[in-house]
Design a protein around this motif. Structure first.
Motif, PDB file in Angstrom:
ATOM      1  N   GLU A  56      15.676  19.953   5.004  1.00 53.92           N
ATOM      2  CA  GLU A  56      16.295  19.841   3.681  1.00 53.92           C
ATOM      3  C   GLU A  56      15.647  20.816   2.697  1.00 53.92           C
ATOM      4  O   GLU A  56      16.327  21.427   1.867  1.00 53.92           O
ATOM      5  N   THR A  59      16.923  24.326   3.437  1.00 53.25           N
ATOM      6  CA  THR A  59      18.284  24.480   2.930  1.00 53.25           C
ATOM      7  C   THR A  59      18.270  24.698   1.421  1.00 53.25           C
ATOM      8  O   THR A  59      18.985  25.561   0.900  1.00 53.25           O
ATOM      9  N   GLY A  67      23.502  21.040  -5.449  1.00 48.92           N
ATOM     10  CA  GLY A  67      23.730  19.956  -4.501  1.00 48.92           C
ATOM     11  C   GLY A  67      22.628  19.817  -3.469  1.00 48.92           C
ATOM     12  O   GLY A  67      22.146  18.712  -3.202  1.00 48.92           O
ATOM     13  N   SER A  68      22.199  20.941  -2.877  1.00 44.16           N
ATOM     14  CA  SER A  68      21.133  20.863  -1.866  1.00 44.16           C
ATOM     15  C   SER A  68      19.804  20.475  -2.516  1.00 44.16           C
ATOM     16  O   SER A  68      18.994  19.766  -1.906  1.00 44.16           O
ATOM     17  N   ARG A  70      19.526  18.509  -5.137  1.00 45.47           N
ATOM     18  CA  ARG A  70      19.657  17.061  -5.373  1.00 45.47           C
ATOM     19  C   ARG A  70      19.386  16.269  -4.103  1.00 45.47           C
ATOM     20  O   ARG A  70      18.729  15.236  -4.140  1.00 45.47           O
ATOM     21  N   GLU A  71      19.922  16.753  -2.977  1.00 42.23           N
ATOM     22  CA  GLU A  71      19.698  16.071  -1.705  1.00 42.23           C
ATOM     23  C   GLU A  71      18.209  16.048  -1.362  1.00 42.23           C
ATOM     24  O   GLU A  71      17.701  15.042  -0.877  1.00 42.23           O
ATOM     25  N   ALA A  74      16.352  13.637  -3.674  1.00 45.56           N
ATOM     26  CA  ALA A  74      16.730  12.234  -3.460  1.00 45.56           C
ATOM     27  C   ALA A  74      15.859  11.591  -2.381  1.00 45.56           C
ATOM     28  O   ALA A  74      15.744  10.370  -2.330  1.00 45.56           O
ATOM     29  N   LEU A  75      15.236  12.414  -1.545  1.00 43.67           N
ATOM     30  CA  LEU A  75      14.329  11.909  -0.509  1.00 43.67           C
ATOM     31  C   LEU A  75      12.950  11.731  -1.122  1.00 43.67           C
ATOM     32  O   LEU A  75      12.469  12.618  -1.839  1.00 43.67           O
TER      33      LEU A  75
END
Length: 188
Positions: A56, A59, A67-68, A70-71, A74-75
């Motif tokens: 992640e 990326t 978006g990436s 945020r992903e 979020a972890l």
């Protein structure tokens, strides 16, 4: 474990910040703040948090988009890794500001609050410091005006000048020791 590492990242940087703010003239502070190695413990925390979310993370940095990112954040490990990176880079910025402040002889009572601002909101702290630094350097330059070509102030005192920046910025500790040796040998 992630929560512990998140907290640990700042706790590892805090002693250096405390020295630069509360003991700026203490000899070991210049040596410690002059070393990039102070961020290594924080970077080890970063690695511990980044490895589990490396796909992640890769990326998010290899083709950045909101978006990436945020992903990633979020972890828990992703947010922790980003936090440890911020702590490490903020510390390096603070160390540079400390060394520049000492080189330009900016008073500790001004530098302390600037360093605190940098801990909390480093972009604002850096911007304010750059403004203060520009004013300080301008004040230290001898005037090139014809009525003051002597390099003296209007009262006749010598105009202060800023010492040159070290060629290698991380040599601050060695430069100060060299300066002390030079002063000692000049006084004997």
């Amino acid at each position: 474990m992630t929560g512990f590492l998140f907290e640990l990242s700042f706790l590892l940087a805090a002693p250096v910040w405390l020295l630069m703010i509360f003991a700026p003239a203490w000899g070991p502070t210049a040596r410690i703040a002059g070393s990039p190695l102070t961020v290594l413990p924080v970077l080890f925390v970063y690695v511990a948090l980044a490895v589990p979310v490396f796909p992640e993370l890769w990326t998010a940095v290899s083709s950045p988009d909101l978006g990436s990112f945020r992903e990633l954040t979020a972890l828990p490990d992703g947010a922790g890794a980003v936090w440890a990176q911020v702590i490490a880079w903020d510390l390096l910025i603070g160390q540079w500001m400390y060394r520049e402040g000492r080189r330009l002889e900016i008073p500790a009572l001004l530098m302390g609050p600037l360093l605190v601002l940098t801990i909390l909101l480093s972009p604002f702290g850096l911007l304010v410091f750059l403004g203060v630094r520009a004013v300080w350097v301008q004040r230290a330059r001898p005037s090139a005006a014809p009525n003051n070509a002597s390099g003296r102030t209007s009262s006749g005192a010598p105009r202060p000048t800023a010492p040159p920046s070290p060629a290698v910025p991380w040599d601050a500790g060695r430069l100060s020791r060299r300066a002390r040796r030079t002063r000692r040998s000049a006084s004997t």
